[in-house]
Design a protein around this motif. Structure first.
Motif, PDB file in Angstrom:
ATOM      1  N   GLU A 132      30.289  -5.826 -37.535  1.00  0.00           N
ATOM      2  CA  GLU A 132      29.693  -5.279 -38.704  1.00  0.00           C
ATOM      3  C   GLU A 132      30.866  -5.095 -39.612  1.00  0.00           C
ATOM      4  O   GLU A 132      32.329  -4.736 -39.406  1.00  0.00           O
ATOM      5  CB  GLU A 132      29.375  -3.796 -38.500  1.00  0.00           C
ATOM      6  N   ARG A 133      30.496  -5.443 -41.204  1.00  0.00           N
ATOM      7  CA  ARG A 133      31.830  -5.370 -42.129  1.00  0.00           C
ATOM      8  C   ARG A 133      32.064  -4.218 -42.552  1.00  0.00           C
ATOM      9  O   ARG A 133      31.084  -3.009 -42.676  1.00  0.00           O
ATOM     10  CB  ARG A 133      31.148  -6.114 -43.226  1.00  0.00           C
ATOM     11  N   THR A 134      33.427  -3.828 -42.527  1.00  0.00           N
ATOM     12  CA  THR A 134      33.717  -2.249 -42.959  1.00  0.00           C
ATOM     13  C   THR A 134      34.241  -2.385 -44.380  1.00  0.00           C
ATOM     14  O   THR A 134      34.101  -1.236 -45.265  1.00  0.00           O
ATOM     15  CB  THR A 134      34.754  -1.697 -42.033  1.00  0.00           C
ATOM     16  N   GLU A 136      34.658  -5.353 -48.018  1.00  0.00           N
ATOM     17  CA  GLU A 136      34.594  -6.727 -48.573  1.00  0.00           C
ATOM     18  C   GLU A 136      35.837  -7.340 -48.663  1.00  0.00           C
ATOM     19  O   GLU A 136      36.497  -8.166 -48.741  1.00  0.00           O
ATOM     20  CB  GLU A 136      33.711  -6.788 -49.551  1.00  0.00           C
ATOM     21  N   SER A 144      38.287 -10.221 -45.319  1.00  0.00           N
ATOM     22  CA  SER A 144      37.541  -8.778 -45.389  1.00  0.00           C
ATOM     23  C   SER A 144      37.601  -8.282 -44.080  1.00  0.00           C
ATOM     24  O   SER A 144      38.327  -9.022 -43.239  1.00  0.00           O
ATOM     25  CB  SER A 144      36.000  -9.321 -45.856  1.00  0.00           C
ATOM     26  N   PHE A 146      36.308  -6.095 -40.606  1.00  0.00           N
ATOM     27  CA  PHE A 146      35.102  -5.995 -39.843  1.00  0.00           C
ATOM     28  C   PHE A 146      35.738  -5.041 -38.504  1.00  0.00           C
ATOM     29  O   PHE A 146      36.757  -4.961 -38.373  1.00  0.00           O
ATOM     30  CB  PHE A 146      34.524  -7.496 -39.257  1.00  0.00           C
ATOM     31  N   GLU A 156      40.251  -8.764 -39.235  1.00  0.00           N
ATOM     32  CA  GLU A 156      40.240  -9.327 -40.251  1.00  0.00           C
ATOM     33  C   GLU A 156      39.187 -10.576 -40.278  1.00  0.00           C
ATOM     34  O   GLU A 156      39.192 -11.245 -39.055  1.00  0.00           O
ATOM     35  CB  GLU A 156      41.599  -9.662 -41.056  1.00  0.00           C
ATOM     36  N   HIS A 157      38.532 -11.056 -41.156  1.00  0.00           N
ATOM     37  CA  HIS A 157      37.665 -12.379 -41.366  1.00  0.00           C
ATOM     38  C   HIS A 157      38.109 -12.972 -42.390  1.00  0.00           C
ATOM     39  O   HIS A 157      38.127 -12.382 -43.581  1.00  0.00           O
ATOM     40  CB  HIS A 157      36.337 -12.038 -41.347  1.00  0.00           C
ATOM     41  N   LYS A 159      37.262 -15.275 -45.578  1.00  0.00           N
ATOM     42  CA  LYS A 159      35.968 -15.514 -46.198  1.00  0.00           C
ATOM     43  C   LYS A 159      35.705 -16.811 -46.465  1.00  0.00           C
ATOM     44  O   LYS A 159      36.655 -17.764 -46.252  1.00  0.00           O
ATOM     45  CB  LYS A 159      36.309 -14.814 -47.645  1.00  0.00           C
TER      46      LYS A 159
END
Length: 161
Positions: A132-134, A136, A144, A146, A156-157, A159
């Motif tokens: 789940e994204r925390t 952006e 972003s 997560f 981190e992800h 983008k």
């Protein structure tokens, strides 16, 4: 080409597990008449790491005997997260950073503006669960934040661009 190999081995200042070649920002390296011309494309036009990339390229090539190095920025075609190599994607995951999925398809026309959050199927790089994204906004503009609901680890992800 020796100059290309040197430039390709320079690491990204924000994601040091990746080389500029693995990140896909190194576009070309040309040797001619004692000069080396390097073209790079930043992950986005306002990338704060751009000057560090340039300085690192000039320094490393200088250490290998290339005294006349010119680095130019090419914004067309724009960088895409699809340019990250398989080796780069593996390195990101091994360092706990979720690699991007496929970049959104471009029609070549205007980019639609929507205020809705982008729906992503981001998987935890540690356990593979859907995360789940925390936020952006991560520590760098191209990431972003997560959190995994299974192993509870934040990550981190990169983008998709």
């Amino acid at each position: 080409m020796r100059a290309y190999d040197v430039a390709a081995a320079v690491v990204d200042p924000e994601l040091p597990m990746l080389t500029l070649a693995d990140l896909g920002v190194l576009r070309s390296v040309e040797e001619r008449e004692g000069r080396v011309d390097v073209a790079i494309t930043p992950t986005y036009s306002g990338c704060p790491a751009l000057s560090a990339m340039r300085d690192d390229l000039v320094r490393r090539l200088g250490e290998e005997g290339y005294d006349d190095v010119r680095v130019r920025v090419e914004l067309d075609p724009p960088w895409s997260s699809d340019l990250i190599t398989d080796r780069g994607r593996t390195a990101l995951a091994e360092h706990g950073i979720s690699p991007p999925g496929p970049a959104p398809a471009s029609s070549g026309g205007p980019v639609p503006l929507t205020l809705e959050p982008t729906r992503l199927d981001v998987r935890c790089p540690r356990c593979g669960a859907v995360a789940e994204r925390t936020s952006e906004f991560g520590p760098t503009p191209c990431t972003s934040l997560f959190r995994c609901p299974e192993c509870r680890e934040p990550f981190e992800h990169v983008k998709e661009l």
